[in-house]
Design a protein around this motif. Structure first.
Motif, mmCIF file in Angstrom:
data_model
loop_
_atom_site.group_PDB
_atom_site.id
_atom_site.type_symbol
_atom_site.label_atom_id
_atom_site.label_comp_id
_atom_site.label_asym_id
_atom_site.label_seq_id
_atom_site.Cartn_x
_atom_site.Cartn_y
_atom_site.Cartn_z
ATOM 1 N N LEU A 86 32.430 -21.688 3.939
ATOM 2 C CA LEU A 86 32.043 -20.840 2.809
ATOM 3 C C LEU A 86 32.392 -21.513 1.492
ATOM 4 O O LEU A 86 33.412 -22.188 1.370
ATOM 5 C CB LEU A 86 32.776 -19.498 2.929
ATOM 6 N N GLY A 103 24.429 -15.548 0.116
ATOM 7 C CA GLY A 103 24.712 -14.131 0.072
ATOM 8 C C GLY A 103 23.672 -13.385 -0.748
ATOM 9 O O GLY A 103 23.018 -13.949 -1.621
ATOM 10 N N TYR A 213 27.028 -20.101 2.636
ATOM 11 C CA TYR A 213 27.579 -20.224 3.981
ATOM 12 C C TYR A 213 26.939 -21.417 4.690
ATOM 13 O O TYR A 213 25.719 -21.601 4.621
ATOM 14 C CB TYR A 213 27.285 -18.971 4.811
ATOM 15 N N GLU A 221 25.783 -16.207 10.133
ATOM 16 C CA GLU A 221 24.943 -15.061 9.761
ATOM 17 C C GLU A 221 25.738 -13.752 9.815
ATOM 18 O O GLU A 221 25.589 -12.895 8.942
ATOM 19 C CB GLU A 221 23.717 -14.988 10.674
ATOM 20 N N ARG A 224 28.033 -13.607 6.802
ATOM 21 C CA ARG A 224 27.280 -13.239 5.594
ATOM 22 C C ARG A 224 27.016 -11.738 5.553
ATOM 23 O O ARG A 224 27.194 -11.101 4.499
ATOM 24 C CB ARG A 224 25.952 -14.001 5.540
ATOM 25 N N ASP A 228 28.368 -9.294 2.644
ATOM 26 C CA ASP A 228 27.387 -8.532 1.859
ATOM 27 C C ASP A 228 27.747 -7.046 1.868
ATOM 28 O O ASP A 228 27.683 -6.368 0.836
ATOM 29 C CB ASP A 228 25.979 -8.727 2.428
#
Length: 244
Positions: A86, A103, A213, A221, A224, A228
Protein backbone atom coordinates in the motif's frame (compact mmCIF):
# COMPACT_ATOMS: atom_id res chain seq x y z
CA UNK A 1 -17.86 -22.82 42.12
CA UNK A 2 -19.83 -20.05 40.33
CA UNK A 3 -17.19 -17.51 41.34
CA UNK A 4 -14.41 -19.77 40.09
CA UNK A 5 -16.30 -20.38 36.85
CA UNK A 6 -16.70 -16.63 36.31
CA UNK A 7 -12.97 -16.09 36.82
CA UNK A 8 -12.19 -18.79 34.26
CA UNK A 9 -14.56 -17.23 31.72
CA UNK A 10 -13.08 -13.76 32.28
CA UNK A 11 -9.56 -15.16 31.91
CA UNK A 12 -10.46 -16.96 28.68
CA UNK A 13 -12.08 -13.82 27.27
CA UNK A 14 -9.04 -11.73 28.16
CA UNK A 15 -6.70 -14.27 26.53
CA UNK A 16 -8.87 -14.32 23.43
CA UNK A 17 -8.82 -10.51 23.20
CA UNK A 18 -5.05 -10.40 23.72
CA UNK A 19 -4.54 -13.05 21.04
CA UNK A 20 -6.80 -11.13 18.63
CA UNK A 21 -4.81 -7.95 19.20
CA UNK A 22 -1.54 -9.80 18.58
CA UNK A 23 -2.99 -11.44 15.46
CA UNK A 24 -4.07 -8.12 13.95
CA UNK A 25 -2.88 -8.30 10.36
CA UNK A 26 -0.03 -5.97 9.49
CA UNK A 27 -0.06 -4.12 6.17
CA UNK A 28 3.28 -3.07 4.67
CA UNK A 29 2.88 0.59 3.72
CA UNK A 30 5.63 2.23 1.69
CA UNK A 31 6.30 5.96 1.54
CA UNK A 32 8.97 8.36 0.39
CA UNK A 33 10.12 11.60 1.95
CA UNK A 34 7.42 14.09 0.98
CA UNK A 35 6.75 16.47 3.90
CA UNK A 36 4.29 17.37 5.28
CA UNK A 37 2.36 14.33 3.97
CA UNK A 38 4.95 11.61 4.57
CA UNK A 39 8.41 11.82 6.09
CA UNK A 40 10.72 10.39 8.74
CA UNK A 41 10.94 12.68 11.76
CA UNK A 42 13.97 13.60 13.87
CA UNK A 43 13.41 10.51 16.05
CA UNK A 44 13.43 8.25 12.99
CA UNK A 45 9.68 7.63 13.14
CA UNK A 46 7.24 7.80 10.21
CA UNK A 47 5.23 11.00 10.37
CA UNK A 48 3.00 13.30 8.33
CA UNK A 49 -0.69 13.80 7.62
CA UNK A 50 -0.77 11.19 4.83
CA UNK A 51 0.69 8.47 7.04
CA UNK A 52 -1.60 9.43 9.93
CA UNK A 53 -4.65 9.11 7.67
CA UNK A 54 -3.44 5.77 6.30
CA UNK A 55 -2.91 4.43 9.83
CA UNK A 56 -6.35 5.73 10.87
CA UNK A 57 -8.07 3.94 7.98
CA UNK A 58 -6.17 0.71 8.55
CA UNK A 59 -7.00 0.77 12.26
CA UNK A 60 -10.69 1.41 11.51
CA UNK A 61 -10.65 -1.60 9.17
CA UNK A 62 -8.93 -3.82 11.75
CA UNK A 63 -5.37 -3.74 10.40
CA UNK A 64 -2.06 -2.44 11.67
CA UNK A 65 0.21 -0.24 9.56
CA UNK A 66 3.85 -1.22 9.10
CA UNK A 67 5.48 1.88 7.58
CA UNK A 68 8.82 1.97 5.78
CA UNK A 69 10.52 4.78 3.85
CA UNK A 70 11.94 4.11 0.38
CA UNK A 71 13.56 6.07 -2.43
CA UNK A 72 10.97 6.78 -5.13
CA UNK A 73 12.23 4.18 -7.60
CA UNK A 74 12.36 1.47 -4.92
CA UNK A 75 8.83 2.33 -3.78
CA UNK A 76 7.48 1.88 -7.30
CA UNK A 77 9.35 -1.39 -7.85
CA UNK A 78 7.92 -2.69 -4.54
CA UNK A 79 4.41 -1.93 -5.75
CA UNK A 80 5.20 -3.64 -9.05
CA UNK A 81 6.38 -6.87 -7.43
CA UNK A 82 3.99 -6.92 -4.46
CA UNK A 83 6.60 -6.54 -1.71
CA UNK A 84 4.91 -3.22 -0.81
CA UNK A 85 1.17 -3.59 -0.32
CA UNK A 86 0.00 0.00 0.00
CA UNK A 87 1.02 3.58 -0.75
CA UNK A 88 -0.85 6.83 -0.22
CA UNK A 89 0.25 8.74 -3.29
CA UNK A 90 -0.44 10.31 -6.65
CA UNK A 91 -3.11 8.63 -8.71
CA UNK A 92 -2.69 7.59 -12.34
CA UNK A 93 1.06 7.06 -12.61
CA UNK A 94 1.68 5.39 -16.00
CA UNK A 95 4.52 3.19 -14.71
CA UNK A 96 2.14 1.61 -12.18
CA UNK A 97 -0.74 1.05 -14.60
CA UNK A 98 -1.84 -2.59 -14.72
CA UNK A 99 0.08 -3.42 -11.55
CA UNK A 100 -1.92 -1.46 -8.98
CA UNK A 101 -5.47 -0.80 -7.78
CA UNK A 102 -6.66 2.61 -6.60
CA UNK A 103 -8.97 3.43 -3.74
CA UNK A 104 -12.37 4.93 -4.46
CA UNK A 105 -11.94 8.01 -2.28
CA UNK A 106 -9.91 11.12 -3.06
CA UNK A 107 -7.58 11.87 -0.14
CA UNK A 108 -6.37 15.27 -1.30
CA UNK A 109 -4.38 16.96 -4.07
CA UNK A 110 -0.77 17.95 -4.63
CA UNK A 111 0.39 20.71 -6.93
CA UNK A 112 3.57 20.73 -9.01
CA UNK A 113 4.88 24.27 -9.59
CA UNK A 114 7.72 25.94 -11.43
CA UNK A 115 9.24 28.52 -9.06
CA UNK A 116 11.32 31.50 -10.12
CA UNK A 117 12.97 34.56 -8.57
CA UNK A 118 11.26 37.94 -8.29
CA UNK A 119 13.66 39.41 -10.87
CA UNK A 120 12.67 36.75 -13.44
CA UNK A 121 9.62 37.16 -15.70
CA UNK A 122 6.91 34.51 -15.36
CA UNK A 123 7.89 31.75 -17.80
CA UNK A 124 5.78 30.23 -20.53
CA UNK A 125 6.07 26.47 -20.19
CA UNK A 126 7.92 24.85 -21.81
CA UNK A 127 9.15 27.34 -24.42
CA UNK A 128 10.84 29.76 -21.99
CA UNK A 129 12.92 26.94 -20.50
CA UNK A 130 15.06 26.80 -23.63
CA UNK A 131 18.77 26.85 -22.67
CA UNK A 132 17.93 27.44 -18.99
CA UNK A 133 18.75 25.59 -15.78
CA UNK A 134 16.03 23.81 -13.78
CA UNK A 135 16.55 22.62 -10.19
CA UNK A 136 15.04 19.20 -9.39
CA UNK A 137 14.71 17.07 -6.25
CA UNK A 138 16.61 13.78 -6.46
CA UNK A 139 14.31 10.74 -6.40
CA UNK A 140 11.14 12.57 -7.46
CA UNK A 141 9.33 11.51 -10.61
CA UNK A 142 7.04 13.47 -12.91
CA UNK A 143 4.36 12.73 -15.47
CA UNK A 144 5.36 11.82 -19.00
CA UNK A 145 4.67 15.22 -20.55
CA UNK A 146 6.84 16.96 -17.94
CA UNK A 147 9.66 14.45 -18.46
CA UNK A 148 9.42 14.98 -22.21
CA UNK A 149 10.14 18.68 -22.08
CA UNK A 150 12.79 18.25 -19.37
CA UNK A 151 14.65 15.63 -21.43
CA UNK A 152 14.11 17.07 -24.91
CA UNK A 153 17.63 17.61 -26.36
CA UNK A 154 16.35 20.42 -28.55
CA UNK A 155 15.43 22.49 -25.46
CA UNK A 156 18.91 22.11 -23.97
CA UNK A 157 17.64 22.28 -20.39
CA UNK A 158 20.35 21.88 -17.74
CA UNK A 159 19.08 19.82 -14.79
CA UNK A 160 20.53 20.62 -11.36
CA UNK A 161 19.67 18.05 -8.69
CA UNK A 162 19.65 18.32 -4.93
CA UNK A 163 18.48 16.05 -2.12
CA UNK A 164 15.99 18.29 -0.29
CA UNK A 165 13.61 21.19 -0.70
CA UNK A 166 15.44 23.68 1.53
CA UNK A 167 18.68 23.33 -0.43
CA UNK A 168 16.70 23.61 -3.68
CA UNK A 169 15.26 26.95 -2.56
CA UNK A 170 18.70 28.16 -1.52
CA UNK A 171 20.11 27.12 -4.91
CA UNK A 172 17.42 29.16 -6.65
CA UNK A 173 18.11 32.21 -4.49
CA UNK A 174 21.86 31.89 -5.14
CA UNK A 175 21.26 31.70 -8.91
CA UNK A 176 22.53 28.16 -9.21
CA UNK A 177 19.57 27.52 -11.47
CA UNK A 178 16.96 29.63 -13.25
CA UNK A 179 13.87 27.74 -12.07
CA UNK A 180 12.85 25.21 -9.43
CA UNK A 181 10.42 22.42 -10.31
CA UNK A 182 8.91 21.17 -7.07
CA UNK A 183 5.70 20.28 -5.25
CA UNK A 184 3.93 23.06 -3.38
CA UNK A 185 3.37 21.45 0.04
CA UNK A 186 7.03 20.54 0.78
CA UNK A 187 8.18 23.89 -0.64
CA UNK A 188 5.86 25.76 1.72
CA UNK A 189 7.22 23.79 4.68
CA UNK A 190 10.83 24.42 3.61
CA UNK A 191 10.12 28.14 3.19
CA UNK A 192 8.82 28.33 6.76
CA UNK A 193 11.93 26.52 8.01
CA UNK A 194 14.18 28.97 6.15
CA UNK A 195 12.10 32.03 7.11
CA UNK A 196 11.67 32.78 3.41
CA UNK A 197 8.93 35.01 2.06
CA UNK A 198 6.65 34.45 -0.90
CA UNK A 199 8.15 33.07 -4.10
CA UNK A 200 6.45 33.45 -7.50
CA UNK A 201 5.52 30.34 -9.43
CA UNK A 202 3.57 28.95 -12.36
CA UNK A 203 1.37 25.92 -11.72
CA UNK A 204 2.41 22.95 -13.87
CA UNK A 205 0.11 20.14 -12.69
CA UNK A 206 -2.48 19.35 -10.03
CA UNK A 207 -2.50 15.69 -9.04
CA UNK A 208 -5.06 13.63 -7.04
CA UNK A 209 -3.97 11.58 -4.02
CA UNK A 210 -5.46 8.16 -3.36
CA UNK A 211 -4.60 4.90 -1.68
CA UNK A 212 -2.65 2.79 -4.18
CA UNK A 213 -2.59 -1.02 -3.73
CA UNK A 214 -0.21 -3.48 -5.37
CA UNK A 215 -2.19 -6.01 -7.44
CA UNK A 216 0.61 -8.51 -6.79
CA UNK A 217 0.19 -8.48 -2.99
CA UNK A 218 -2.15 -11.19 -1.61
CA UNK A 219 -5.66 -9.98 -0.85
CA UNK A 220 -5.24 -6.60 -2.57
CA UNK A 221 -8.84 -6.30 -3.77
CA UNK A 222 -10.24 -7.30 -0.38
CA UNK A 223 -7.97 -4.80 1.40
CA UNK A 224 -9.12 -2.05 -0.95
CA UNK A 225 -12.77 -2.86 -0.24
CA UNK A 226 -12.14 -2.86 3.50
CA UNK A 227 -10.39 0.52 3.47
CA UNK A 228 -12.98 2.06 1.13
CA UNK A 229 -15.65 1.02 3.63
CA UNK A 230 -13.58 2.32 6.55
CA UNK A 231 -13.20 5.69 4.83
CA UNK A 232 -16.95 5.89 4.22
CA UNK A 233 -17.75 5.07 7.85
CA UNK A 234 -15.41 7.75 9.17
CA UNK A 235 -16.65 10.32 6.66
CA UNK A 236 -20.27 9.55 7.55
CA UNK A 237 -19.33 10.04 11.22
CA UNK A 238 -18.20 13.57 10.41
CA UNK A 239 -14.41 13.15 10.43
CA UNK A 240 -12.37 15.51 8.24
CA UNK A 241 -10.27 13.13 6.14
CA UNK A 242 -8.98 15.62 3.56
CA UNK A 243 -5.18 15.88 3.57
CA UNK A 244 -3.91 19.37 4.40
Amino acid sequence: MPRRFCLIVITLLWLHAAHAAEAKQRVHVGYYEFPPYSYTDAQGQPSGSGLELTARLLDEAGYQADFRSYPGARLYSGLLDGSIQLWAGASGKPELAGHTLEGKHLLGEITLNLYFRHDTPAPRIPQDLQDRGVILITGYSYWQDVNQWLEDPARNITRHRTSNHASALEMLQRRRGDYLLDYQAPVEQAKRTLGMGELPFVEVQRLPLRLIYSRHAPGAEYLREELDRAYQRLEDAGEDLWLH
